[in-house]
Write an enzyme that holds these catalytic residues in place. Structure first.
Site, PDB file in Angstrom:
ATOM      1  N   PHE A 104     -42.721   8.910 -51.127  1.00 48.57           N
ATOM      2  CA  PHE A 104     -41.996   9.822 -52.023  1.00 48.57           C
ATOM      3  C   PHE A 104     -41.966   9.788 -53.347  1.00 48.57           C
ATOM      4  CE2 PHE A 104     -38.314   7.484 -50.300  1.00 48.57           C
ATOM      5  CZ  PHE A 104     -37.633   7.050 -51.303  1.00 48.57           C
ATOM      6  N   ARG A 160     -20.712   4.608 -57.564  1.00 44.17           N
ATOM      7  CA  ARG A 160     -21.759   5.016 -56.106  1.00 44.17           C
ATOM      8  C   ARG A 160     -20.916   5.673 -55.359  1.00 44.17           C
ATOM      9  NH1 ARG A 160     -27.240   4.241 -55.996  1.00 44.17           N
ATOM     10  NH2 ARG A 160     -27.097   2.917 -53.832  1.00 44.17           N
ATOM     11  N   THR A 163     -27.278   8.494 -50.424  1.00 43.42           N
ATOM     12  CA  THR A 163     -28.407   8.890 -50.906  1.00 43.42           C
ATOM     13  C   THR A 163     -28.727  10.370 -50.467  1.00 43.42           C
ATOM     14  OG1 THR A 163     -29.244   6.633 -51.082  1.00 43.42           O
ATOM     15  CG2 THR A 163     -30.892   8.454 -51.327  1.00 43.42           C
ATOM     16  N   ARG A 186     -22.469  14.218 -54.186  1.00 44.65           N
ATOM     17  CA  ARG A 186     -23.719  14.776 -53.531  1.00 44.65           C
ATOM     18  C   ARG A 186     -23.006  15.586 -52.128  1.00 44.65           C
ATOM     19  NH1 ARG A 186     -26.929   9.048 -54.016  1.00 44.65           N
ATOM     20  NH2 ARG A 186     -28.347   9.657 -55.632  1.00 44.65           N
ATOM     21  N   ASN A 188     -30.888  15.669 -55.153  1.00 41.69           N
ATOM     22  CA  ASN A 188     -29.591  15.019 -54.943  1.00 41.69           C
ATOM     23  C   ASN A 188     -28.907  14.874 -56.262  1.00 41.69           C
ATOM     24  OD1 ASN A 188     -30.978  12.716 -55.804  1.00 41.69           O
ATOM     25  ND2 ASN A 188     -30.280  11.573 -53.738  1.00 41.69           N
ATOM     26  N   GLU A 201     -31.255  -0.686 -66.444  1.00 44.07           N
ATOM     27  CA  GLU A 201     -31.448   0.718 -66.482  1.00 44.07           C
ATOM     28  C   GLU A 201     -30.801   1.137 -67.997  1.00 44.07           C
ATOM     29  OE1 GLU A 201     -31.632   1.924 -61.750  1.00 44.07           O
ATOM     30  OE2 GLU A 201     -29.746   2.509 -63.027  1.00 44.07           O
TER      31      GLU A 201
HETATM   32  P1  ADP Z   1     -30.197   6.133 -54.503  1.00 41.28           P
HETATM   33  O1  ADP Z   1     -30.316   7.363 -55.674  1.00 41.28           O
HETATM   34  O2  ADP Z   1     -28.876   6.747 -53.786  1.00 41.28           O
HETATM   35  O3  ADP Z   1     -29.663   4.879 -55.294  1.00 41.28           O
HETATM   36  P2  ADP Z   1     -32.709   5.355 -53.434  1.00 41.28           P
HETATM   37  O4  ADP Z   1     -32.713   4.136 -54.570  1.00 41.28           O
HETATM   38  O5  ADP Z   1     -32.926   4.782 -52.200  1.00 41.28           O
HETATM   39  O6  ADP Z   1     -31.132   6.084 -53.482  1.00 41.28           O
HETATM   40  O7  ADP Z   1     -33.546   6.687 -53.793  1.00 41.28           O
HETATM   41  C1  ADP Z   1     -33.886   7.022 -55.217  1.00 41.28           C
HETATM   42  C2  ADP Z   1     -34.045   8.535 -55.006  1.00 41.28           C
HETATM   43  O8  ADP Z   1     -35.253   8.822 -54.401  1.00 41.28           O
HETATM   44  C3  ADP Z   1     -33.051   9.289 -54.322  1.00 41.28           C
HETATM   45  O9  ADP Z   1     -31.972   9.645 -55.037  1.00 41.28           O
HETATM   46  C4  ADP Z   1     -33.678  10.465 -54.024  1.00 41.28           C
HETATM   47  O10 ADP Z   1     -33.742  11.371 -55.091  1.00 41.28           O
HETATM   48  C5  ADP Z   1     -34.976   9.782 -53.672  1.00 41.28           C
HETATM   49  N1  ADP Z   1     -35.364   9.874 -52.552  1.00 41.28           N
HETATM   50  C6  ADP Z   1     -34.905   8.743 -51.517  1.00 41.28           C
HETATM   51  N2  ADP Z   1     -35.405   8.907 -50.280  1.00 41.28           N
HETATM   52  C7  ADP Z   1     -36.127  10.025 -50.047  1.00 41.28           C
HETATM   53  C8  ADP Z   1     -36.579  10.701 -49.231  1.00 41.28           C
HETATM   54  N3  ADP Z   1     -36.718  10.275 -47.947  1.00 41.28           N
HETATM   55  N4  ADP Z   1     -37.425  11.794 -49.449  1.00 41.28           N
HETATM   56  C9  ADP Z   1     -37.432  12.251 -50.838  1.00 41.28           C
HETATM   57  N5  ADP Z   1     -36.691  11.877 -51.656  1.00 41.28           N
HETATM   58  C10 ADP Z   1     -36.116  10.603 -51.672  1.00 41.28           C
END
Ligand code: ADP
Length: 169
Positions: free
Chosen positions: A77, A105, A111, A122, A132, A146
Site C-alpha cells: 500500500f 498513540r 492503526t 480513530r 485513518n 519526524e
Molecule cells: P500507524 O499510522 O498506526 O503508525 P503504520 O505505521 O503501520 O501505522 O502505517 C502507516 C499508515 O499506513 C497507516 O496509518 C495507514 O494510513 C496506512 N496503512 C497501514 N496499513 C494499511 C493497509 N493494510 N492498507 C492501506 N493503508 C494502510
C-alpha cells in the site's frame, strides 16, 4: 520541613518533571483536514494537558511523503499511501508532555479503525485503515526523526505554559 519554603518543593517538582518531558510528531492527514476534524483532534491533545509547540498546514510533495513513510516502502500500500498523504493539506504538529509519545498513540487508537477502541480518535472518527485521519510517532527515535523532517528547529516554540503547575503538580 516547615523551614523549607513551599516554593522550593515546587521548583524541585518542576525540575523532576522537566527531565521527563518529551515531544512527538502528530499530523492530521488530508482526510481529517477535509472532514473538518482539526479542532476536534487538536482539542483532545489540548484538553489532556499536552503543550502545542509547533503547528503548520502544508501540502507535502509525494517525495516528501515517501521520506516520511520510508519504513513502509516494501508494503503493497506504500504508493497509494504516499499519493494520499500528498493529496491535500496536512496539519503538522509537535506536542510536548510527559509520556506524550506513547500516550499520544493511545489517544489515536489502533492503526485499523475497525480495531480502535471507542473513545480513541480513530475509533470515534474513522472507519477504514486507508483513511485513518491521523499520524503519530511510534517511538522516541521516530519522533525525533519526524520532527526534524517536518519542522525547522526555529519553528519549535519553547514557552512556559502557566497551567503546567496544575497539570503536573
Ligand atoms: P500507524 O499510522 O498506526 O503508525 P503504520 O505505521 O503501520 O501505522 O502505517 C502507516 C499508515 O499506513 C497507516 O496509518 C495507514 O494510513 C496506512 N496503512 C497501514 N496499513 C494499511 C493497509 N493494510 N492498507 C492501506 N493503508 C494502510
Amino acid at each position: 520541613a516547615a523551614a523549607i519554603p513551599a516554593a522550593v518543593y515546587m521548583l524541585q517538582d518542576q525540575e523532576a518533571h522537566a527531565a521527563e518531558m518529551e515531544r512527538t510528531f502528530i499530523a492530521i492527514k488530508p482526510d481529517g483536514v477535509q472532514r473538518g476534524l482539526i479542532s476536534e483532534i487538536v482539542s483532545r491533545f489540548e484538553r489532556k494537558g499536552y503543550k502545542l509547540v509547533a503547528i503548520k498546514l502544508i501540502v507535502p510533495s509525494k517525495e516528501f511523503a515517501q521520506k516520511h513513510y520510508h519504513d513502509l516502502k516494501e508494503r503493497p500500500f506504500f504508493d497509494g499511501l504516499c499519493d494520499f498523504l500528498s493529496s491535500g493539506p496536512v496539519l503538522a504538529m509537535v506536542w510536548e508532555g510527559e509520556g506524550v509519545i506513547k500516550y499520544g498513540r493511545k489517544l489515536i487508537g489502533a492503526t485499523d479503525p475497525q480495531k480502535s477502541e471507542p473513545g480513541t480518535i480513530r475509533g470515534d472518527l474513522a472507519v477504514v485503515v486507508g483513511r485513518n485521519i491521523i499520524h503519530g510517532s511510534d517511538g522516541p527515535e521516530t519522533a525525533e526523526d519526524e520532527i526534524a523532517l517536518w519542522f525547522e528547529p526555529k519553528e519549535l516554540v519553547s514557552y512556559t505554559n502557566n497551567a503546567e503547575k496544575w497539570i503536573y503538580g
